[in-house]
Enzyme design. Structure first.
Site, PDB file in Angstrom:
ATOM      1  N   CYS A 134       1.258  -0.869   0.018  1.00  0.00           N
ATOM      2  CA  CYS A 134       0.006   0.838   0.034  1.00  0.00           C
ATOM      3  C   CYS A 134       0.986   1.221  -0.173  1.00  0.00           C
ATOM      4  O   CYS A 134       1.678   1.429   0.803  1.00  0.00           O
ATOM      5  CB  CYS A 134      -0.937   0.287   1.354  1.00  0.00           C
ATOM      6  SG  CYS A 134      -2.012   1.433   0.988  1.00  0.00           S
ATOM      7  N   THR A 270     -11.237  -0.350  -9.464  1.00  0.00           N
ATOM      8  CA  THR A 270     -11.950   0.678  -9.688  1.00  0.00           C
ATOM      9  C   THR A 270     -12.844   0.808 -10.374  1.00  0.00           C
ATOM     10  O   THR A 270     -13.678   1.604 -10.491  1.00  0.00           O
ATOM     11  CB  THR A 270     -10.770   1.252 -10.713  1.00  0.00           C
ATOM     12  OG1 THR A 270      -9.850   1.276  -9.190  1.00  0.00           O
ATOM     13  CG2 THR A 270     -11.114   3.442 -10.594  1.00  0.00           C
TER      14      THR A 270
HETATM   15  C1  LIG Z   1     -10.143   3.408  -2.993  1.00  0.00           C
HETATM   16  C2  LIG Z   1      -9.040   1.958  -2.632  1.00  0.00           C
HETATM   17  C3  LIG Z   1      -8.985   1.496  -2.256  1.00  0.00           C
HETATM   18  C4  LIG Z   1      -8.416   0.318  -2.159  1.00  0.00           C
HETATM   19  N1  LIG Z   1      -7.801  -0.394  -0.721  1.00  0.00           N
HETATM   20  C5  LIG Z   1      -6.625  -1.637  -1.077  1.00  0.00           C
HETATM   21  C6  LIG Z   1      -7.041  -1.800   0.034  1.00  0.00           C
HETATM   22  O1  LIG Z   1      -6.894  -1.573   1.220  1.00  0.00           O
HETATM   23  N2  LIG Z   1      -5.512  -3.348   0.431  1.00  0.00           N
HETATM   24  C7  LIG Z   1      -4.711  -3.377  -1.308  1.00  0.00           C
HETATM   25  O2  LIG Z   1      -4.400  -4.037  -0.257  1.00  0.00           O
HETATM   26  N3  LIG Z   1      -5.073  -2.783  -2.034  1.00  0.00           N
HETATM   27  C8  LIG Z   1      -5.965  -1.515  -2.008  1.00  0.00           C
HETATM   28  N4  LIG Z   1      -6.648  -1.055  -2.883  1.00  0.00           N
HETATM   29  C9  LIG Z   1      -5.762  -1.886  -4.598  1.00  0.00           C
HETATM   30  C10 LIG Z   1      -6.659  -2.159  -5.452  1.00  0.00           C
HETATM   31  O3  LIG Z   1      -6.718  -3.664  -4.259  1.00  0.00           O
HETATM   32  C11 LIG Z   1      -6.075  -2.949  -6.476  1.00  0.00           C
HETATM   33  O4  LIG Z   1      -4.962  -3.748  -6.388  1.00  0.00           O
HETATM   34  C12 LIG Z   1      -5.660  -1.629  -7.252  1.00  0.00           C
HETATM   35  O5  LIG Z   1      -6.549  -0.539  -7.421  1.00  0.00           O
HETATM   36  C13 LIG Z   1      -5.466  -1.409  -8.705  1.00  0.00           C
HETATM   37  O6  LIG Z   1      -6.665  -2.051  -9.759  1.00  0.00           O
HETATM   38  P1  LIG Z   1      -7.342  -1.450 -10.324  1.00  0.00           P
HETATM   39  O7  LIG Z   1      -6.535  -0.421 -11.439  1.00  0.00           O
HETATM   40  O8  LIG Z   1      -8.604  -2.097 -10.910  1.00  0.00           O
HETATM   41  O9  LIG Z   1      -8.715  -0.378  -9.322  1.00  0.00           O
HETATM   42  C14 LIG Z   1      -7.386  -0.294  -3.928  1.00  0.00           C
HETATM   43  C15 LIG Z   1      -7.430   0.458  -4.547  1.00  0.00           C
HETATM   44  C16 LIG Z   1      -8.074   1.802  -4.322  1.00  0.00           C
HETATM   45  C17 LIG Z   1      -8.774   2.585  -5.063  1.00  0.00           C
END
Ligand SMILES: Cc1cc2nc3c(=O)[nH]c(=O)nc-3n(C[C@H](O)[C@H](O)[C@H](O)COP(=O)(O)O)c2cc1C
Length: 307
Positions: A134, A270
């Site tokens: 993170c 997302t």
């Molecule tokens: C609002 C938000 C909160 C997130 N919280 C976490 C989290 O608590 N733990 C984690 O491993 N990844 C977290 N992520 C990352 C997502 O799980 C993912 O790895 C990342 O957004 C890329 O994928 P995407 O482009 O499909 O969103 C978060 C992403 C977003 C946008």
């Protein structure tokens, strides 16, 4: 049609999913928030919000900013803490047939081991995903993921503390992701998920200040898909444990690209914010693709772009 995938083939209990479509941590709450919108139990697995030992309020507002083809977030792991998760959420999950995976984060190796120990044997929890990636909290987490030695140490500690399958989620904010992946696979990770968000920022030109309350954030959404796809391709070529692809997946063809790059399953993040039904839409269209292409078993597609 067989869409099932085994994400922990080396683990005694295994982690068998009926299909390869999962939700990404932090973008699907605890699953319960979406259960009135569609049949979430049709999904392969649900990954819940990142969980810490103590509840966290997260970072100062604003914590979200839209960008061209993406989203910047600096939530900072706001969550209810592991005790409340076990008391309030796990009993609900125990009644579901879709596996729920708990994403965990800590500031020290001991935090991760304690979290894994607390979750061990709790009904309703099928696996642990370790977030060593993170970008939004100061101590721990991201640092662990950027260094092969500490990434391996966290993995070893968590594996020793739980009998559950362990997924390790990698950060793209490192110079050699395949090296980190190899280190955590050697330390016993049952599967590797990637990528978490890419570190980024935005500036409010009227206030002449960073837009996010935390100054920097993590970039997600379609903007990061090519980067994520490349990293999945790299990692799948470096390790012999299942790889779970994540990053900008919005359509079934995005998902299929990741599978062809070597991912055994994918996570939708997302995309759920603009279309809460996105994970199910993607699953249904993967089924259509499979039928159109005359593929009997989804595993036949894994890594086809590599051969
Ligand atoms: C609002 C938000 C909160 C997130 N919280 C976490 C989290 O608590 N733990 C984690 O491993 N990844 C977290 N992520 C990352 C997502 O799980 C993912 O790895 C990342 O957004 C890329 O994928 P995407 O482009 O499909 O969103 C978060 C992403 C977003 C946008």
């Amino acid at each position: 049609m067989n869409l099932s995938v085994q994400l922990a083939p080396k683990h005694q209990r295994g982690l068998l999913l009926t299909n390869p479509v999962m939700t990404a941590s932090g973008t699907f709450g605890y699953g319960t928030e979406y259960s009135h919108l569609f049949d979430i139990q049709k999904l392969g697995a649900i990954v819940c919000k990142g969980t810490t030992l103590k509840p966290r309020e997260g970072n100062p507002q604003p914590r979200l900013a839209e960008t061209a083809c993406g989203l910047l977030n600096s939530i900072g792991l706001q969550n209810i803490g592991v005790k409340a998760l076990i008391k309030e959420k796990a009993p609900l999950w125990a009644r579901w047939h879709v596996p729920v995976i708990v994403n965990v984060a800590g500031e020290t190796i001991d935090d991760y081991a304690q979290l894994a120990g607390e979750l061990d044997g709790v009904a309703g929890i099928s696996a642990i995903e370790i977030n060593i990636s993170c970008p939004n909290i100061k101590a721990g987490v991201a640092e662990f993921g950027a260094n092969p030695k500490s990434a391996a140490e966290v993995t070893t500690a968590v594996k020793a503390a739980t009998s559950l399958p362990v997924l390790v989620k990698l950060t793209p904010n490192t110079s050699d992701i395949a090296k980190i992946a190899t280190a955590v696979a050697e330390a016993g990770a049952d599967a590797i998920s990637l990528i978490n968000t890419l570190k980024g920022m935005a500036i409010d030109i009227t206030r002449r200040r960073p837009l996010l309350g935390n100054t920097t954030g993590g970039l997600s959404g379609p903007a990061i898909k090519p980067v994520a796809l490349y990293m999945v391709y790299e990692v799948a070529g470096a390790v012999d444990v299942p790889v779970i692809g994540c990053g900008g997946i919005t359509t079934a063809s995005d998902a299929i690209e990741f599978i062809m790059a070597g991912a055994s399953a994918i996570q939708v993040g997302t995309a759920s914010f603009t279309n809460p039904r996105a994970p199910l839409d993607i699953l249904e269209r993967i089924e259509q693709f499979k039928e159109k292409e005359g593929i009997n078993n989804i595993t036949a597609l894994i890594g086809t772009a590599r051969r």
